[in-house]
Design an enzyme around this catalytic site. Structure first.
Site, PDB file in Angstrom:
ATOM      1  N   GLY A   1       9.319  -5.772   3.487  1.00 13.16           N
ATOM      2  CA  GLY A   1      10.066  -4.561   3.208  1.00 13.16           C
ATOM      3  C   GLY A   1       9.773  -3.485   4.218  1.00 13.16           C
TER       4      GLY A   1
ATOM      5  CG  MET B   1       3.957  -3.739   9.810  1.00  6.21           C
ATOM      6  SD  MET B   1       2.590  -4.317   8.787  1.00  6.21           S
ATOM      7  CE  MET B   1       1.205  -3.740   9.752  1.00  6.21           C
ATOM      8  CD  GLU B   2       0.253  -1.629   6.805  1.00  6.95           C
ATOM      9  OE1 GLU B   2      -0.804  -2.247   6.572  1.00  6.95           O
ATOM     10  OE2 GLU B   2       1.358  -2.020   6.397  1.00  6.95           O
ATOM     11  CG  ASN B   3       3.607  -1.682  12.882  1.00  6.98           C
ATOM     12  OD1 ASN B   3       2.959  -2.707  12.773  1.00  6.98           O
ATOM     13  ND2 ASN B   3       4.915  -1.654  12.672  1.00  6.98           N
TER      14      ASN B   3
ATOM     15  CG  HIS C   1       3.255   1.048   0.186  1.00  8.78           C
ATOM     16  ND1 HIS C   1       2.734   0.447  -0.937  1.00  8.78           N
ATOM     17  CD2 HIS C   1       2.803   0.300   1.229  1.00  8.78           C
ATOM     18  CE1 HIS C   1       2.009  -0.599  -0.586  1.00  8.78           C
ATOM     19  NE2 HIS C   1       2.043  -0.713   0.741  1.00  8.78           N
ATOM     20  CD  GLU C   2       4.574   0.248   4.531  1.00  7.83           C
ATOM     21  OE1 GLU C   2       3.535   0.148   5.216  1.00  7.83           O
ATOM     22  OE2 GLU C   2       4.893  -0.589   3.681  1.00  7.83           O
TER      23      GLU C   2
ATOM     24  CG  HIS D   1      -0.724   1.097   4.453  1.00  5.44           C
ATOM     25  ND1 HIS D   1      -1.841   0.568   3.856  1.00  5.44           N
ATOM     26  CD2 HIS D   1       0.337   0.423   3.933  1.00  5.44           C
ATOM     27  CE1 HIS D   1      -1.485  -0.392   3.018  1.00  5.44           C
ATOM     28  NE2 HIS D   1      -0.166  -0.498   3.038  1.00  5.44           N
TER      29      HIS D   1
ATOM     30  CD  GLU E   1      -0.656  -3.817   1.861  1.00  4.83           C
ATOM     31  OE1 GLU E   1       0.070  -2.959   1.324  1.00  4.83           O
ATOM     32  OE2 GLU E   1      -0.644  -4.025   3.077  1.00  4.83           O
TER      33      GLU E   1
END
Length: 921
Positions: free
Chosen positions: A315, A317-319, A351-352, A355, A374
Site C-alpha cells: 500500500g 513504503m516509508e523510504n 502511518h508512513e 515511520h 509496523e
C-alpha cells in the site's frame, strides 16, 4: 647390529629432510584449505559476518527505460574490525564486473599518504544466499578502507528491488523506474550490507533522460544536462538502513507546501492527476507538525516527497524522505473518490510519516522486531487521524483492524509478535495482521494502562535515546518502565513472546465476580498460555469503573466494592474490556449476558462496547463455545443499530453466517437471509440512497456497506433501485444518482443479476473499467466482478484478473468470489497455479490467492483435497498462510456440523418465529 643402526640413521635423515621441505610448503596449502572451509562457512547463514562495517555508500546508477536495464557503481567506505581476508555482503540478480572490484586502504606503517589497492583472488556470488563473497590473498588491515564495485542489472517486473512501472501519457505507454527495497531487496539494485542494523550514509548520483523527473531521499544539490541525459547529484543522507534508500524516475507533476519550520513537502503524481494530491499534501504537512510535538524531535530531513506509483505491491513504503504509495493510498478525487477512500489516505499517510521517526530515525535491530516498526506506526496513525479529524471517530473504526488481529491470532497456526527470523526469505510471511494489528493493539492496551501523558513522555525519551541507531523490543519496554515505574517488560512479555491471547470468562457467584483466563482458540480446542491481563470493567454505569491486572488463572472481585447501592447488584450490567482497549475476548455467563442485552436495547452502552460484546459472542459461537440460538438472540438486540462500526462488523458476520448455514442446510437457507435483510433494512431506510447535508463521516461510509449487504442477500427493491441508478450512470458518468459512496453497492447489485444469458451488467462494468483512469474506480469494479451467482461468469471474471488489462497488484482485489463461485475459484486456482506462482510468488501478494480462495470452504474433505494439492507446491513464502487457511476450513467445517445439530432443534423454531414476526419486503 651396526648395519641396521646405519640404515636407521639414513632413514631418519631422509625423513627429517622430507618433513622440513613439507613444513616450508604447509602454510600455503593450509591457507588454501582454510579459504575453502571459510567460504563454506558463509553459506546458509541468517546474518552477514561482522568483520566489516559499512560507513558510507557512494552510489551511481544509470537506468535505461527503453532497454529496461541499468548500470551502476558503488564505492563503500568500510571499517574492518576483525582479522579477515574476506569481505561478504549482499547482492542478487546483479552482474558483477569482477575486474572492477577493489579494496583501497592507506598503506600500513607508511608515513606518506600512499594508498594500497587490493584486488580479490576470487569473486563469488552465492545465489541461494544472495551474498557476494570477496576473497583476498592477505589479511585485510584493521581500520577504514574503500570497496569499489561496478555492476549491471535489469529493471524487473516483480515490484521489488529496482523495477519497472508503466503509465500512459498522451495516449502513449511510458515506463518509470522505481525502487522497493523493504524488506531485503536493496541487494537487487546495488551490492550492500542489506540488514537493518548496518546503517550508513548514502550519496546518490543518477544519470537519467533529461526530460524526466528523478527523485531520491535527499534534495538535489547539482544537476548537469548533457543532451538527452542529465546527471543529478543528491545531498548525502543521514545514516539509515539500506531498505530505506529510494529512487523514482519518471514523468510527474507535483504540488508542494512548507511546514512551519521550513520543511518542503511535495506530492508527485502522474501528469494530469496533480489535483488529486492536494488532500494528501495537507494531511502530510499537518501530520509532520503533529509528530514533531508528539515525539519531541523535529522531522530529521530538509524535505519530504510522497509519490503515487501505478504499479506498487504494498500500500505504501516509508523510504526516508521519499515515501512511495500505490495510487489508491495517496490520491483523492473530490468527485469520484469515496468517504472511505479519503479516510484511507489519512491513515496511510499518517502511518508512513510515523515511520520517519519510528523506523527510520530509530530502526529495529533485526526483522524479529518488525512489529516495533509496523505495530507502532499502525497505532500512531490512528492517533494522528483522531487529532486531525476528531469528528471521524477513527478509534471506533480501529476495531475493524483489531478484530482482524484477534481472528488471526485465534488460530493454532498463528505466531508471536516477535518471531525469530533465521533467514531473509522468512520475512514476507510475518508482514501480516500479527505484526501490524496485534502489535498496534497491544500498544494501545499498554498506553491505556499507563496513561496517555506518561506513555508519550516515555516514547519521546526512547526516540531521543536511540535516534540514528537501532533498538530492540526490550529497549522500548525499558524506556516505558523508567517513565512509568510499572514493570512493563514483565507485563508485555506475555503478549509479545507467546502467540495467542486469552478469553476472560466472568460469572457472578454470591455477589462476587469470578474471573478466569485461558487461551482462546477459534477451533474450540484447549490452548496453553497465561497472560498478565489489564482488566477494565464498568458496573451499571461508566462512572463506576475498576482497573486491575489479572495475573493468575483465576481471581475474584466483590461487587460491593464497586456499587454502594446493593439493591442494584442483582440487575446491574457488567462490561469488561471497556472501549475494547485490551487484546482479549470476554465470555459472560447467561445472567450477565442477559443484563448486557438489556443494556444494548436501552442504549446504555457506547458503540465500542456494543461492538465488543457482539464480536466476542460471534467468536465464541464460531468456536462452538456458544450456541447459534444465543448468538441470534443477541443479534436481535441490534435491530435498531445505526452506528457505523457496529453495523459494519455485523454485516461481515452476516456474510460468514449465511455461508455456513447454506453449507449446513442448503435446502432451506432462506430464513437466515430474511433475518439479515430485516436486520439491515432499518438502517438502510434511515440512510437512504442519497447523501444528506450535514451527515456524519461514518453515515456516509455506512450507506454503501448496508446497501451492499442487501444486494448480496438478494433484496429485490435494492436490486431494482441499483439497476435504475446504474443505467443512469452509463448514460452520464457524472450523474448525482450514483455517488461514489454507493457505487460498490450498485456494482455488486448489478453483478448479482448477471448470468450467462444476461451479460449486460458484466460487459457494462468492463467498459467502465477500461474507460476510467481513476485507480479507486478500477479497484471498486474489480472487487465486484466476481459477485455473480453464475459460475461461468465467475470464471470469466477470474480470468480477466490474469489479463494484461489488470495491474499485477490489483489482481488480488477480485478474489473474494460469491458463495456460488467457490468451487469454480478453487478449480481456477489449481489450473493457473503455475502462472500465479511465477507471477506473484516472489512477494507477499501470493498469500492473498491462497487465503481468499481456500479459507471460505467448510468441509473436512475439501481441506484434505487442498492439502494434497499443495503437498508438492509449498515453499517458505506460502507455508504459514497455507496452514492458516486450511485451519480456517477445519473451523468452518466443525461449525457447519454444530449448526446442523442445532438447526434440527430450537434454532429452526426460533428463526421461523422471528421471521413470521417481521414484515419482510
Amino acid at each position: 647390529m651396526s648395519y641396521i643402526k646405519g640404515i636407521g640413521c639414513g632413514l631418519l635423515l631422509a625423513l627429517a629432510s622430507y618433513f622440513y621441505i613439507r613444513s616450508r610448503r604447509r602454510p600455503d596449502s593450509r591457507k588454501n584449505m582454510k579459504v575453502m572451509v571459510s567460504m563454506e562457512e558463509f553459506k546458509g547463514q541468517p546474518r552477514l559476518p561482522k568483520f566489516a562495517v559499512p560507513k558510507r555508500y557512494d552510489i551511481r546508477l544509470k537506468p535505461n527505460l527503453t532497454t529496461c536495464k541499468f548500470a551502476g557503481s558503488v564505492a563503500i567506505e568500510l571499517k574492518i574490525v576483525a582479522d579477515t581476508n574476506f569481505i561478504v555482503l549482499n547482492a542478487t540478480e546483479l552482474s558483477i564486473d569482477t575486474t572492477s572490484v577493489s579494496f583501497t586502504h592507506p598503506a600500513a606503517h607508511s608515513s606518506n599518504s600512499k594508498q594500497q589497492v587490493l584486488k580479490p583472488l576470487k569473486v563469488d556470488v552465492v545465489k541461494e544466499d544472495e551474498i557476494l563473497v570477496l576473497n583476498f590473498a592477505d589479511t585485510l588491515p584493521i581500520g577504514l578502507g574503500l570497496l569499489t564495485i561496478h555492476f549491471q542489472g535489469s529493471l524487473n517486473d516483480k515490484m521489488k528491488g529496482f523495477y519497472l512501472s508503466t503509465y500512459e501519457h498522451n495516449g502513449e505507454k511510458k515506463n518509470m523506474a522505481v525502487t522497493q527495497f523493504k524488506p531485503d531487496d536493496a541487494r537487487r539494485c546495488f551490492p550492500c550490507w542489506d540488514e537493518p542494523a548496518c546503517k550508513a550514509t548514502f550519496k546518490i548520483t543518477l544519470d537519467v533522460p533529461s526530460q524526466l523527473v528523478a527523485i531520491s531521499n535527499m534534495p538535489i544539490i547539482e544537476e548537469k544536462v548533457d543532451g538527452d541525459l542529465k546527471t543529478i547529484s543528491y545531498q548525502e543522507s543521514p545514516i539509515m538502513s539500506t531498505y530505506l534508500v529510494a529512487i523514482v524516475v519518471g514523468l510527474f507533476d507535483y504540488v508542494e507546501h512548507l511546514t512551519s519550520d521550513g520543511v518542503k513537502v511535495r506530492v508527485y503524481s502522474q501528469v494530469g492527476k496533480v489535483n488529486q494530491g492536494k488532500f494528501a499534501l495537507d494531511v502530510a504537512v499537518r501530520t509532520l507538525e503533529l509528530y514533531k510535538e508528539y515525539f519531541a524531535v523535529p522531522y530529521p530531513l530538509p524535505k519530504l516527497d510522497m509519490v503515487a506509483i501505478p504499479d506498487f505491491a504494498f500500500g505504501s513504503m516509508e523510504n526516508y524522505g521519499l515515501v512511495t504509495y500505490c495510487e489508491t493510498s495517496l490520491l483523492y478525487d473530490v468527485q469520484h473518490s469515496t468517504t472511505a477512500d479519503k479516510q484511507r489516505v489519512v491513515i496511510v499517510v499518517a502511518h508512513e510519516l510515523a515511520h520517519q521517526w519510528f523506523g527510520n530515525l530509530v530502526t529495529m535491530e533485526w526483522w524479529t522486531h518488525l512489529w516495533l516498526n509496523e505495530g507502532f506506526a499502525t497505532w500512531v496513525s490512528y492517533l494522528a487521524a483522531d487529532c486531525l479529524f476528531p469528528e471521524w471517530k477513527v478509534w471506533t473504526q480501529f476495531l475493524d483492524d483489531y478484530t482482524e488481529g484477534l481472528e488471526m491470532d485465534g488460530l493454532t497456526e498463528s505466531h508471536p509478535i516477535e518471531v525469530k527470523i533465521n533467514h531473509a526469505s522468512e520475512i514476507d510471511e510475518i508482514i501480516d495482521s500479527i505484526s501490524y494489528i496485534k502489535g498496534a493493539s497491544v500498544t494501545r492496551m499498554l498506553q491505556s494502562y499507563l496513561g496517555a501523558d506518561c506513555f508519550q513522555r516515555s516514547l519521546a525519551s526512547y526516540v531521543k535515546k536511540f535516534a540514528c541507531s537501532n533498538a530492540k523490543t526490550e529497549d522500548l519496554w525499558a524506556a516505558l518502565e523508567e517513565g512509568s515505574g510499572v514493570p512493563v517488560n514483565k507485563l508485555m512479555n506475555s503478549w509479545t513472546k507467546q502467540k495467542g491471547y486469552p478469553v476472560v470468562s466472568v460469572k457472578v457467584e454470591d455477589q462476587k465476580l469470578v474471573f478466569e483466563q485461558s487461551r482462546f482458540l477459534a477451533s474450540g480446542t484447549h490452548g496453553d498460555g497465561q497472560w498478565i491481563v489489564p482488566i477494565t470493567l464498568c458496573c451499571g454505569s461508566y462512572d463506576v469503573r475498576k482497573i486491575f491486572l489479572l495475573q493468575k488463572s483465576s481471581e475474584t472481585l466483590d461487587m460491593k466494592e464497586l456499587m454502594s447501592d446493593e439493591s442494584n447488584l442483582a440487575s446491574a450490567w457488567v462490561k469488561l474490556n471497556v472501549d475494547q482497549t485490551g487484546f482479549y475476548r470476554v465470555e459472560y455467563d447467561e445472567d450477565l449476558e442477559a443484563r448486557l442485552r438489556n443494556a444494548i436495547e436501552n442504549k446504555y452502552l457506547s458503540a465500542t462496547d456494543r461492538f465488543g460484546i457482539l464480536e466476542d459472542s460471534f467468536a465464541l459461537c464460531m468456536a462452538r463455545q456458544k450456541s447459534f440460538t444465543s448468538f441470534f438472540t443477541l443479534m436481535n438486540a441490534y435491530k435498531e443499530e445505526l452506528e457505523y462500526t457496529v453495523l459494519s462488523n455485523l454485516i461481515k458476520m452476516s456474510y460468514k453466517v449465511e455461508r455456513i448455514t447454506a453449507d449446513a442446510a442448503p435446502e432451506s437457507p432462506v430464513n437466515i437471509i430474511y433475518f439479515f435483510i430485516n436486520l439491515f433494512l432499518h438502517s438502510a431506510m434511515k440512510l437512504g440512497w442519497e447523501p444528506k447535508t450535514g451527515e456524519s463521516h461514518m453515515d456516509a461510509m455506512l450507506r454503501g456497506e448496508v446497501l451492499t449487504a442487501l444486494a448480496v442477500f438478494g433484496h429485490n427493491l435494492t436490486l431494482e433501485e441499483a439497476s435504475r441508478r446504474f443505467l443512469a450512470f452509463l448514460d452520464d458518468r457524472n450523474t448525482p444518482l450514483l455517488h461514489p459512496d454507493i457505487r460498490k453497492a450498485v456494482y455488486v447489485a448489478v453483478m448479482r443479476r448477471v448470468s450467462t444469458s444476461n451479460r449486460f451488467g458484466y460487459e457494462s462494468l468492463l467498459r467502465v473499467y477500461r474507460e476510467t483512469n481513476l485507480s479507486q474506480e478500477k479497484a471498486r469494479i474489480l472487487s465486484s466482478l466476481t459477485s455473480s451467482p453464475d459460475p461461468n461468469i465467475t470464471l470469466e471474471a477470474l480470468n480477466f484478473l490474469l489479463s494484461s488489462e489488470v495491474r499485477i497488484q490489483d489482481a488480488v482485489l477480485g478474489l473474494a468470489v460469491s458463495r456460488e463461485g467457490r468451487e469454480t475459484a478453487w478449480t481456477w486456482l489449481k489450473d493457473n497455479w503455475e502462472h500465479i506462482s511465477k507471477t506473484w510468488g516472489s512477494g507477499y501478494l501470493i498469500t492473498h490467492f491462497i487465503n481468499s480462495i481456500v479459507s471460505p470452504f467448510a468441509s473436512l474433505e475439501k481441506a484434505e483435497e487442498i492439502q494434497e494439492f499443495f503437498a508438492s507446491r509449498t515453499n517458505s513464502k506460502i507455508a504459514r498462510t497455507l496452514k492458516q487457511s486450511i485451519e480456517r476450513v477445519h473451523i468452518n467445517a466443525y461449525w457447519v456440523q454444530s449448526f446442523r445439530i442445532e438447526v434440527q432443534n430450537e434454532l429452526a423454531r426460533a428463526l421461523v418465529e422471528f421471521v413470521q414476526a417481521c414484515a419482510i419486503q
